[in-house]
Design a protein around this motif. Structure first.
Motif, mmCIF file in Angstrom:
data_model
loop_
_atom_site.group_PDB
_atom_site.id
_atom_site.type_symbol
_atom_site.label_atom_id
_atom_site.label_comp_id
_atom_site.label_asym_id
_atom_site.label_seq_id
_atom_site.Cartn_x
_atom_site.Cartn_y
_atom_site.Cartn_z
ATOM 1 N N ASP A 144 -3.225 10.409 -1.029
ATOM 2 C CA ASP A 144 -2.873 10.483 0.389
ATOM 3 C C ASP A 144 -3.367 9.273 1.179
ATOM 4 N N ASP A 145 -4.524 8.744 0.777
ATOM 5 C CA ASP A 145 -5.121 7.597 1.481
ATOM 6 C C ASP A 145 -5.691 6.600 0.475
ATOM 7 N N TYR B 180 -6.974 6.975 -7.884
ATOM 8 C CA TYR B 180 -6.348 7.735 -6.801
ATOM 9 C C TYR B 180 -5.935 9.126 -7.284
ATOM 10 N N ASN C 105 0.825 -1.202 0.000
ATOM 11 C CA ASN C 105 0.000 0.000 0.000
ATOM 12 C C ASN C 105 0.863 1.257 0.000
ATOM 13 N N GLN D 110 1.059 4.002 -2.987
ATOM 14 C CA GLN D 110 0.847 5.417 -2.665
ATOM 15 C C GLN D 110 1.980 6.274 -3.221
ATOM 16 N N LEU E 107 -12.423 5.408 7.430
ATOM 17 C CA LEU E 107 -11.881 6.729 7.119
ATOM 18 C C LEU E 107 -12.856 7.843 7.487
ATOM 19 N N GLY F 295 -10.385 6.406 -2.399
ATOM 20 C CA GLY F 295 -9.401 7.271 -1.773
ATOM 21 C C GLY F 295 -8.572 8.003 -2.810
#
Length: 336
Positions: free
Chosen positions: A192-193, A151, A86, A90, A228, A189
């Motif tokens: 950032d997440d 994303y 993950n 990201q 979240l 997301g």
């Protein structure tokens, strides 16, 4: 009239971004390994074998993660492996998203607005007529929402869209009605997440880990959305449930997003129109008789993944429109 676009990775790929799984896999396995945990080293070895064509276990990253749990023994193992991949994805998409800032001017802001407004022009004449005749024409605004499964923030960057509603033109069914772009929601997301995982616990292959609530909260996307607390999942459900027309572009209809296909399936059963903008690798001209078979195959694919009862297939088929290799989001500026 309320229209919603759901866009997937095909949108970014069409812009020339290297966001497919295979690009990420090559990035991931070539990261420095000297500090990798043994479980991460093992994961990278399996992905390397996939790249070399020795297995097909990672053709879908999220399904691959769910299946890979069979190699893990406890939540701590899941934590080590998931956190590593993950964090890497990201970092990877953040680099892509930031690099896109230098390319925004290559794309036509006005053309993107026009094509979103006049999406029916990319349908067959019969389908376009059907959509116009079934549009919920009122004197109120035509509202458009975009649900992004990506994303990256590419579409809002091109549209220069902030948090406020944006008037983008006139409704395709009535030139006296304004079209307002309301929300752009990232259901998986953002950079950032990023939310990476499976649809439900049945997609966690390790039966011993499947019932562990910690594993579920780590791997099941609907649960991650809830944790979240951004309410994006609730907003998306509300938008879909209130829509009159749903358009899907750049999405593979994968099992790990089955929640959304089932929700859309219920709306189709309620009478909502659905347009699937489908990418087909075979770009050769197809005879009309074969094209109709291809359309029916894609309709069946959607109705099956959406759990529409088979006895309802013919009832809703005319409300599911299929268009192949549409240039609707070919928005790169022409160079002289």
């Amino acid at each position: 009239m309320k229209t919603v676009f759901l866009i997937g990775n095909g949108f970014d790929i069409n812009l020339g971004l290297k966001t497919s799984y295979n690009y990420f896999y090559n990035y991931y396995i070539n990261l420095p390994r000297d500090k990798d945990h043994s479980l991460v080293q093992e994961l990278k070895s399996y992905i390397t074998e996939y790249i070399k064509g020795k297995n097909n276990n990672w053709s879908d990253l999220e399904i691959g993660i769910g299946n890979h749990t069979i190699k893990l023994n406890n939540f701590e193992d899941v934590e080590i492996v998931y956190d590593d991949i993950n964090e890497s994805i990201q970092n990877y998409v953040t680099e892509i998203d930031e690099a896109f800032n230098e390319k925004i001017e290559e794309f036509d802001f006005n053309l993107l607005k026009t094509n979103i407004l006049k999406f029916n022009s990319f349908l067959t004449p019969a389908e376009s007529t059907f959509v116009r005749s079934n549009a919920k024409s009122t004197n109120e605004h035509h509202t458009i929402d975009i649900i992004s499964f990506n994303y990256t923030a590419t579409i809002e960057k091109i549209l220069k869209k902030g948090s406020e509603p944006l008037e983008i033109g006139r409704a395709f069914y009535n030139s006296n009605v304004k079209s307002i772009l309301n929300n752009i929601i990232h259901i998986h997301g953002n950079v950032d997440d990023p939310i990476l995982g499976v649809n439900d616990k049945t997609q966690i292959a390790n039966e011993n880990l499947r019932e562990d609530i910690r594993v579920q909260n780590y791997l099941i996307k609907p649960l991650m959305n809830q944790s979240l607390r951004h309410l994006n999942d609730n907003k998306t459900k509300e938008i879909i449930n209130n829509s009159h027309l749903i358009c899907l572009y750049g999405l593979s209809l994968g099992e790990t997003d089955k929640t959304w296909w089932e929700l859309i399936g219920k709306r189709v059963l309620d009478g909502v129109m659905l347009i699937l903008f489908v990418y087909d690798k075979d770009t050769k001209r197809v005879p009309a008789r074969k094209n109709e078979i291809r359309r029916r195959d894609w309709q069946d694919k959607f109705m099956n993944i959406a759990n529409i009862p088979e006895e309802s297939f013919e009832k809703v088929r005319n409300r599911i429109m299929i268009t192949f290799n549409s240039p609707i989001f070919d928005i790169r500026k022409e160079t002289i």
